[in-house]
Design a protein around this motif. Structure first.
Motif, PDB file in Angstrom:
ATOM      1  N   MET A  54       0.730  -1.210   0.000  1.00  0.00           N
ATOM      2  CA  MET A  54      -0.143  -0.042  -0.015  1.00  0.00           C
ATOM      3  C   MET A  54       1.000   1.132  -0.016  1.00  0.00           C
ATOM      4  O   MET A  54       0.648   2.138  -0.785  1.00  0.00           O
ATOM      5  N   ALA A  55       2.006   1.194   0.701  1.00  0.00           N
ATOM      6  CA  ALA A  55       2.660   2.398   0.602  1.00  0.00           C
ATOM      7  C   ALA A  55       3.951   2.124  -0.135  1.00  0.00           C
ATOM      8  O   ALA A  55       5.151   2.427   0.000  1.00  0.00           O
ATOM      9  N   THR A  56       3.392   2.370  -1.609  1.00  0.00           N
ATOM     10  CA  THR A  56       4.287   2.401  -2.991  1.00  0.00           C
ATOM     11  C   THR A  56       3.726   3.391  -3.601  1.00  0.00           C
ATOM     12  O   THR A  56       2.648   3.817  -3.560  1.00  0.00           O
ATOM     13  N   GLN A  57       4.588   3.930  -4.544  1.00  0.00           N
ATOM     14  CA  GLN A  57       4.247   5.105  -5.267  1.00  0.00           C
ATOM     15  C   GLN A  57       3.147   4.763  -6.256  1.00  0.00           C
ATOM     16  O   GLN A  57       2.470   5.651  -6.965  1.00  0.00           O
ATOM     17  N   GLU A  58       3.107   3.358  -6.922  1.00  0.00           N
ATOM     18  CA  GLU A  58       2.242   3.136  -7.905  1.00  0.00           C
ATOM     19  C   GLU A  58       0.897   2.623  -7.240  1.00  0.00           C
ATOM     20  O   GLU A  58      -0.193   2.633  -8.144  1.00  0.00           O
ATOM     21  N   CYS A  59       0.651   2.787  -5.864  1.00  0.00           N
ATOM     22  CA  CYS A  59      -0.770   2.264  -5.223  1.00  0.00           C
ATOM     23  C   CYS A  59      -1.610   3.521  -5.437  1.00  0.00           C
ATOM     24  O   CYS A  59      -1.196   4.563  -5.089  1.00  0.00           O
ATOM     25  N   ALA A  60      -2.524   3.139  -5.715  1.00  0.00           N
ATOM     26  CA  ALA A  60      -3.554   4.256  -6.297  1.00  0.00           C
ATOM     27  C   ALA A  60      -4.394   5.035  -5.085  1.00  0.00           C
ATOM     28  O   ALA A  60      -5.297   6.005  -5.100  1.00  0.00           O
ATOM     29  N   ILE A  61      -4.141   4.568  -3.791  1.00  0.00           N
ATOM     30  CA  ILE A  61      -4.833   5.337  -2.547  1.00  0.00           C
ATOM     31  C   ILE A  61      -4.254   6.539  -2.573  1.00  0.00           C
ATOM     32  O   ILE A  61      -3.056   6.850  -3.024  1.00  0.00           O
ATOM     33  N   HIS A  62      -4.937   7.509  -1.689  1.00  0.00           N
ATOM     34  CA  HIS A  62      -4.398   8.893  -1.486  1.00  0.00           C
ATOM     35  C   HIS A  62      -3.336   8.702  -0.705  1.00  0.00           C
ATOM     36  O   HIS A  62      -2.805   8.006  -0.031  1.00  0.00           O
ATOM     37  N   GLU A  63      -2.363   9.819  -1.017  1.00  0.00           N
ATOM     38  CA  GLU A  63      -0.911  10.139  -0.408  1.00  0.00           C
ATOM     39  C   GLU A  63      -1.219  10.102   0.924  1.00  0.00           C
ATOM     40  O   GLU A  63      -0.095   9.853   1.912  1.00  0.00           O
ATOM     41  N   ASN A  64      -2.168  10.691   1.448  1.00  0.00           N
ATOM     42  CA  ASN A  64      -2.322  10.954   2.881  1.00  0.00           C
ATOM     43  C   ASN A  64      -2.172   9.702   3.687  1.00  0.00           C
ATOM     44  O   ASN A  64      -1.729   9.648   4.736  1.00  0.00           O
ATOM     45  N   VAL A  65      -3.007   8.723   3.119  1.00  0.00           N
ATOM     46  CA  VAL A  65      -2.971   7.346   3.761  1.00  0.00           C
ATOM     47  C   VAL A  65      -1.663   6.658   3.694  1.00  0.00           C
ATOM     48  O   VAL A  65      -1.139   6.135   4.799  1.00  0.00           O
ATOM     49  N   LYS A  66      -0.793   6.957   2.639  1.00  0.00           N
ATOM     50  CA  LYS A  66       0.397   6.017   2.498  1.00  0.00           C
ATOM     51  C   LYS A  66       1.375   6.853   3.544  1.00  0.00           C
ATOM     52  O   LYS A  66       2.382   6.175   4.493  1.00  0.00           O
ATOM     53  N   ARG A  67       1.241   8.272   3.714  1.00  0.00           N
ATOM     54  CA  ARG A  67       2.057   8.885   4.759  1.00  0.00           C
ATOM     55  C   ARG A  67       1.620   8.764   6.188  1.00  0.00           C
ATOM     56  O   ARG A  67       2.457   8.557   7.124  1.00  0.00           O
ATOM     57  N   LYS A  68       0.294   8.232   6.541  1.00  0.00           N
ATOM     58  CA  LYS A  68      -0.018   7.615   7.696  1.00  0.00           C
ATOM     59  C   LYS A  68       0.504   6.478   8.006  1.00  0.00           C
ATOM     60  O   LYS A  68       0.954   6.022   9.264  1.00  0.00           O
ATOM     61  N   ILE A  69       0.658   5.633   7.087  1.00  0.00           N
ATOM     62  CA  ILE A  69       1.191   4.413   7.393  1.00  0.00           C
ATOM     63  C   ILE A  69       2.626   4.308   7.776  1.00  0.00           C
ATOM     64  O   ILE A  69       3.255   3.999   8.614  1.00  0.00           O
ATOM     65  N   VAL A  70       3.392   5.332   7.133  1.00  0.00           N
ATOM     66  CA  VAL A  70       4.863   5.605   7.501  1.00  0.00           C
ATOM     67  C   VAL A  70       4.932   6.294   8.954  1.00  0.00           C
ATOM     68  O   VAL A  70       5.656   5.951   9.614  1.00  0.00           O
ATOM     69  N   GLU A  71       4.187   6.993   9.113  1.00  0.00           N
ATOM     70  CA  GLU A  71       3.806   7.873  10.446  1.00  0.00           C
ATOM     71  C   GLU A  71       3.582   7.004  11.410  1.00  0.00           C
ATOM     72  O   GLU A  71       4.177   7.027  12.715  1.00  0.00           O
ATOM     73  N   ASN A  72       2.608   5.945  11.344  1.00  0.00           N
ATOM     74  CA  ASN A  72       2.325   5.194  12.341  1.00  0.00           C
ATOM     75  C   ASN A  72       3.316   4.112  12.822  1.00  0.00           C
ATOM     76  O   ASN A  72       4.278   3.865  12.224  1.00  0.00           O
ATOM     77  N   THR A  73       3.028   3.840  14.074  1.00  0.00           N
ATOM     78  CA  THR A  73       3.682   2.587  14.853  1.00  0.00           C
ATOM     79  C   THR A  73       2.987   1.233  14.746  1.00  0.00           C
ATOM     80  O   THR A  73       1.837   1.219  14.368  1.00  0.00           O
ATOM     81  N   GLU A  74       3.485   0.284  15.174  1.00  0.00           N
ATOM     82  CA  GLU A  74       3.140  -0.966  15.198  1.00  0.00           C
ATOM     83  C   GLU A  74       1.762  -0.996  16.237  1.00  0.00           C
ATOM     84  O   GLU A  74       0.902  -1.938  16.136  1.00  0.00           O
ATOM     85  N   ARG A  75       1.718   0.074  17.179  1.00  0.00           N
ATOM     86  CA  ARG A  75       0.581   0.132  17.891  1.00  0.00           C
ATOM     87  C   ARG A  75      -0.702   0.705  17.424  1.00  0.00           C
ATOM     88  O   ARG A  75      -1.528   1.044  18.261  1.00  0.00           O
ATOM     89  N   ASP A  76      -0.475   1.412  16.541  1.00  0.00           N
ATOM     90  CA  ASP A  76      -1.555   2.296  15.733  1.00  0.00           C
ATOM     91  C   ASP A  76      -2.608   1.345  14.767  1.00  0.00           C
ATOM     92  O   ASP A  76      -2.943   1.684  13.893  1.00  0.00           O
TER      93      ASP A  76
END
Length: 328
Positions: free
Chosen positions: A204-226
């Motif tokens: 999901m957190a790849t450039q080609e994935c068509a989901i919104h960039e906010n979601v990708k950034r949220k995945i990067v920002e989140n921890t295993e507890r989120d």
């Protein structure tokens, strides 16, 4: 180079797999995964008919000449799902790899077998894996408790569930799913008996994935507890991102008398796909994500991500082999 029964069976360069994901598994991403040397799956449920699925498969073929497959998730639904049409489209399109999930695909296996289609069945327990193998599936994908989406109701982590499944099903190849996100994950899974790993959140957190960039950034920002587990009291557990909506659902479901009707407006899939994946409001609905987000720190291309994972796995395996002194 790492070769396993999965790479040999499916003719792919690496033992990395992107299973079917609702709202994510469209042709452009699946083709990018395939071109990177991994195995991706189009999500059949995105199509309303056999004709639509034919078109999506052809769209993917126009973008890659590498192997890819189609996911069929076999779950109860309020609205009829044209599974027989999907199966016909898969076979007529020449697809040779199908990933199934939910109930065992007993009614689909005869046609798939007759047309040379290999079936990977996703399970969340040893007992269901054994049953699926008896029915004739070719590969088991075993989902540990860490996974996004439905982890089952047994709460068994992959470090126990994976080798237990390998021991129970004999010579049938096993794919490790849940918590897999980097080369260390792959190396560990191979050592525990897997022939490949399934990564959802990581793709999901790849450039080609068509989901919104906010979601990708949220995945990067989140921890295993989120992440949070919803629908536990309904015995239909789902691991989703921790946000305003999932916290409200969990609060409501602390009352065991509440039913799905009390949270339906909150957990509706269309709400998450529209508000979150489409519009980028990460608090706008329920969206599935795994604990593996705690291992994800960038948003690369699929090509770079696959190359990096394979490089890291080979390095980890080689370094650890040198640490082991075998004496007679």
């Amino acid at each position: 180079m790492i070769k396993t029964r999965i790479t040999e069976m499916f003719g792919v360069e690496t033992p990395l797999i992107m299973g079917g994901m609702t709202g994510v598994g469209y042709a452009p991403l699946v083709a990018a995964v395939a071109n990177a040397g991994a195995l991706g799956f189009i999500t059949a449920h995105h199509s309303q008919s056999a004709e639509e699925l034919h078109k999506e498969i052809q769209r993917c073929k126009d973008l890659t000449d590498k192997p890819f497959g189609v996911n069929l998730t076999l779950l109860p639904s309020l609205n009829p799902i044209p599974y027989d049409e999907y199966r016909r489209a898969i076979i007529e399109s020449g697809i040779k790899i199908v990933e199934t999930a939910g109930r065992a695909p007993v009614d689909h296996l005869p046609d798939f077998k007759a047309n040379g289609v290999k079936v990977i069945h996703k399970c969340t327990s040893v007992r269901h894996s054994v049953s699926a193998v008896k029915h004739g599936v070719d590969v088991i994908s075993i989902d540990g408790f860490e996974c996004a989406g439905h982890p089952g109701e047994d709460d068994i982590g992959l470090i126990v569930l994976l080798p237990a499944t390998v021991d129970a099903i004999g010579d049938v190849p096993v794919i490790a799913s849940g918590g897999m996100a980097d080369g260390r994950s792959l190396a560990a899974a191979l050592m525990l008996g897997a022939d490949g790993v399934n990564m959802g959140t990581r793709f999901m957190a790849t450039q080609e994935c068509a989901i919104h960039e906010n979601v990708k950034r949220k995945i990067v920002e989140n921890t295993e507890r989120d992440t949070l587990l919803t629908n536990r009291t309904l015995r239909n557990t789902s691991r989703v991102a921790r946000n305003a909506v999932s916290e409200e659902v969990v609060k409501i479901q602390q009352d065991p008398t509440k039913t799905i009707e009390d949270v339906r407006h909150l957990v509706a899939g269309v709400r998450g796909r529209t508000n979150v994946l489409g519009q980028g409001d990460t608090d706008g609905g329920i969206w599935t994500v795994g604990q593996s987000q705690g291992l994800i720190h960038d948003i690369p291309t699929c090509k770079d991500m696959v190359a990096n994972i394979m490089r890291q796995a080979e390095d980890v395996l080689q370094k650890n082999a040198r640490r082991v002194a075998v004496t007679a």
